[in-house]
Design an enzyme around this catalytic site. Structure first.
Site: not given
Ligand code: AMP
Ligand code: ZN
Length: 113
Positions: A92, A99-101, A30-31
């Site tokens: 959120g 995507h699975l965190h 995650d970024i």
């Molecule tokens: P969500 O809020 O559950 O939709 O999670 C989206 C996640 O994607 C967040 O934790 C962001 O930090 C992450 N994210 C957004 N853009 C990128 C990227 N280019 N590379 C890696 N993670 C990203």
């Protein structure tokens, strides 16, 4: 989907820190990490979110969880980690490619915010 951020990451059009890939899934850091381990595990197939998943996606959704478990084992965070799907803007969700965190490596509070 050419306008989807995570489809573009899978295609290599946008750089990412890849940690795992197989036929069905792709995983990357995650970024904006919320813990020492914060990895996103995504299906290569574009599914907007859990609400949009279909009965035929059941094995794929289970596979995402098992990839998370494998990464957690490899990271040595099995004392306690969390796998999270944020479903819908109210929870959120900000990227509409499922995507699975995988979050771990620190004490995790309950209930989540
Ligand atoms: P969500 O809020 O559950 O939709 O999670 C989206 C996640 O994607 C967040 O934790 C962001 O930090 C992450 N994210 C957004 N853009 C990128 C990227 N280019 N590379 C890696 N993670 C990203
Ligand atoms: Zn996508």
């Amino acid at each position: 989907m050419s306008d989807c951020l995570f489809c573009r990451i899978i295609a290599g059009e946008i750089p990412s820190k890849k940690v795992y890939e197989d036929e069905q899934t792709f995983a990357f850091e995650d970024i904006n990490p919320q813990a020492p381990t914060h990895t996103l595990i995504i299906p290569k197939k574009h599914i907007a979110g859990l609400k949009e998943a279909k009965p035929e996606d059941d094995a794929l959704l289970g596979h995402l969880q098992l990839v998370a478990a494998k990464l957690a084992r490899e990271r040595g965070i099995e004392n306690g980690y969390r796998t999270v799907l944020n479903v819908g803007p109210g929870a959120g969700q900000s990227v509409f490619h499922l995507h699975l965190h995988l979050i771990g490596g620190r004490k995790l509070g309950w209930p989540p915010g």
